[in-house]
Design an enzyme around this catalytic site. Structure first.
Site, PDB file in Angstrom:
ATOM      1  CG  ASP A  70       5.120   0.557  -2.609  1.00  0.00           C
ATOM      2  OD1 ASP A  70       4.006   0.604  -2.069  1.00  0.00           O
ATOM      3  OD2 ASP A  70       6.138   0.086  -2.045  1.00  0.00           O
ATOM      4  CG  ASP A 147       1.412  -3.079   2.491  1.00  0.00           C
ATOM      5  OD1 ASP A 147       1.487  -3.268   3.719  1.00  0.00           O
ATOM      6  OD2 ASP A 147       1.616  -1.972   1.963  1.00  0.00           O
ATOM      7  CG  ASP A 207       5.014   2.670   6.193  1.00  0.00           C
ATOM      8  OD1 ASP A 207       5.032   1.447   6.414  1.00  0.00           O
ATOM      9  OD2 ASP A 207       4.333   3.193   5.310  1.00  0.00           O
TER      10      ASP A 207
HETATM   11  C1  GAL Z   1       2.396   0.580   3.608  1.00  0.00           C
HETATM   12  C2  GAL Z   1       3.807   0.050   3.395  1.00  0.00           C
HETATM   13  C3  GAL Z   1       4.583   1.082   2.613  1.00  0.00           C
HETATM   14  C4  GAL Z   1       3.899   1.305   1.281  1.00  0.00           C
HETATM   15  C5  GAL Z   1       2.445   1.714   1.504  1.00  0.00           C
HETATM   16  C6  GAL Z   1       1.674   1.770   0.194  1.00  0.00           C
HETATM   17  O1  GAL Z   1       1.656  -0.341   4.329  1.00  0.00           O
HETATM   18  O2  GAL Z   1       4.398  -0.211   4.636  1.00  0.00           O
HETATM   19  O3  GAL Z   1       5.909   0.652   2.429  1.00  0.00           O
HETATM   20  O4  GAL Z   1       3.964   0.138   0.520  1.00  0.00           O
HETATM   21  O5  GAL Z   1       1.783   0.798   2.355  1.00  0.00           O
HETATM   22  O6  GAL Z   1       0.343   2.158   0.372  1.00  0.00           O
END
Ligand code: GAL
Length: 496
Positions: A70, A147, A207
């Protein structure tokens, strides 16, 4: 009336739900993503060590094959505008990570944002789409989670968001490499109406957090049709996400899926029943199944949830249709605790079986039931041929049948090394292996490991009843015992 085959295709594409045509995610993608547990503490060792454990615990052979990195992996851009990996976290670069994962038989997923920066404020890919897609392809990446942070105001209508995310879809395609494209714009701008035309999955909510039903102001936006719903937020409970996706679960089709976010099983914030319900609903709603726990510190209870082959087989069923909610009761009296919420969900499977889920989100154990008329309501209101059949009821969390016992799960976790684990799974347990026997084949051969525990029969015109613990789901697979294949029968009926 019968559609000619071509007519059906035209009807599908005109309604805009035909999935992206890159051949990937014909069933929802499965794997592991570091975010829920590790956030920015990422490294090449974390990924390769996790991959090793996925293999040793038999999870790779159950279908968890994408290892997804990620946010927080880069250190910016070089003079040519190319993304550069953080050399402290990834000393040999991203290509080396991809090679190592490929050698272990996995596929490698990476992350970026359709914004100036990622959510954790690393370099984003907005206006660098071709550069970055080419870097991902050059490194051997197989999956991109994309994202929505720092989008520079380029959102607000479906078309504006579509155009922004489509730039990366086109760039990925141009590389010629097969890269699964997973959107993460949190359900914004009605992504369920357009995600399927450019991507293999699309997040539908803010989230997830490790709670089954606790409402949280940070996840206040639960209705996509509400014009005030501009910030989908975080801290979305399992129940909030289920309720959010319910109106448009039909948007998921082979090749493109509603993404309910990564799994929380194993983090410790929910009870065992809550985690079983969470996992069951994600599977039957055809969400991607991305584990989010720390495999080095897994309990037997968590392992025996995420490795239930009968539940995973719902997710990987070749028919590719999510369950539908056939009833929702918001006013179930629960003693002195006031009222609670229950749902009944149902849906067809490829071999003519039917899955039925009683979801009890109320704060007390409850008796729940559904008649065959309710269960098959999508096949005709009171007229579905299935109502006239007898059905064997299989409990997919039944303790005999397909499920790994807690004792065996603990023995697997405690085994001394990879060889001991392999021989335990193969020799002692004869454990399901979807690499050797893909789910579609296992299902058509009626492999008992995919069918849970048979607990009884519901006769024609009858109903199923069960006591469902607080914050739990009962998951049943109904199999016709009337000697008829219902899919075939209804097809024949339509053809008359
Ligand atoms: C959010 C996303 C999460 C993760 C996070 C990383 O926007 O929904 O799953 O990827 O960012 O900063």
């Amino acid at each position: 009336m019968r559609f000619p085959k071509e007519g059906l295709l035209v009807a599908l594409s005109a309604s805009g739900v035909r999935a992206v045509n890159n051949g990937l995610a014909r069933t929802p993608q499965m794997g592991w993503n570091n975010w829920n547990t590790f956030h920015c503490s990422v490294s090449s060792t974390l990924l390769t060590n996790t991959a090793k454990l996925l293999t040793e615990y038999g999870l790779q052979d159950l279908g968890y094959k994408y290892v997804v990195l990620d946010d927080c992996w880069s250190s910016g851009r070089d003079a040519n505008g190319k993304l550069v990996a953080d050399t402290t976290k990834f000393p040999d670069g991203m290509g080396a990570v991809a090679d190592a994962l490929h050698e272990q038989g996995f596929l490698f997923g990476m992350y970026s944002s359709a914004g100036e920066m990622t959510c954790a404020r690393y370099a984003g890919s907005l206006d660098y789409e071709e550069n970055d897609a080419q870097s991902f392809a050059d490194w051997g990446v197989d999956y991109l989670k994309y994202d929505n942070c720092y989008h520079m105001g380029r959102f607000g209508t479906p078309l504006i968001s579509f155009n922004r995310f489509n730039e990366m879809a086109k760039a990925l395609k141009k590389t010629g490499r097969s890269i699964l494209y997973s959107l993460c714009n949190w359900g914004e701008d009605y992504v369920h109406t357009w995600g399927g035309s450019i991507a293999n999955s699309w997040r539908i909510s803010g989230d997830i957090y490790d709670s089954f039903a606790r409402p949280d102001d940070l996840c206040s936006c639960t209705n996509a049709a509400d014009p005030a719903c501009i910030a989908p937020g975080t801290h979305c409970s399992v129940l909030a996400i289920i309720n959010k996706v319910a109106p448009y679960i039909d948007r998921g089709l082979p090749g493109g899926w509603n993404d309910l976010d990564m799994l929380e099983v194993g983090h410790g914030g929910m009870t065992e029943e809550e985690y079983k319900a969470h996992f069951s609903m994600w599977a039957a709603l055809k969400s991607p199944l991305l584990l989010g726990n720390d495999l080095r510190a897994m309990t037997a209870s968590s392992l025996a949830i995420i490795n239930n082959p009968a539940i995973i087989a719902l997710n990987q069923d070749p028919r590719g249709r999510a369950i539908q909610r056939i009833s929702r009761d918001l006013d179930v009296p629960v003693d002195r605790h006031g009222v609670g919420e229950t749902h009944v969900w149902s849906g067809p499977l490829a071999n003519g079986d039917q899955v039925v889920i009683f979801l009890n989100a109320a704060d007390a154990d409850l008796d729940m039931s559904a008649s065959l008329e309710d269960i098959f309501i999508m096949d005709g209101v009171g007229t579905a041929p299935q109502i006239q059949q007898d059905w064997a009821v299989h409990d997919l969390w039944g303790n005999s049948g397909s499920r790994m016992s807690l004792h065996d799960a603990q023995a697997l976790l405690d085994a001394k090394d990879a060889d001991a684990r392999r021989s335990f799974l193969q020799t002692k347990l004869d454990w399901y292996n979807a690499t050797e026997l893909p789910y579609a084949q296992g299902l058509s051969r009626r492999d008992p490991r995919l069918f849970g525990e048979r607990i009884g029969v519901v006769e024609a015109g009858g109903k199923i009843s069960a006591r469902v613990p607080r914050h739990a789901a009962k998951v049943f697979r109904l199999q016709s015992v009337s000697g008829q294949d219902t899919t075939r029968k209804s097809l024949l009926r339509d053809e008359l």
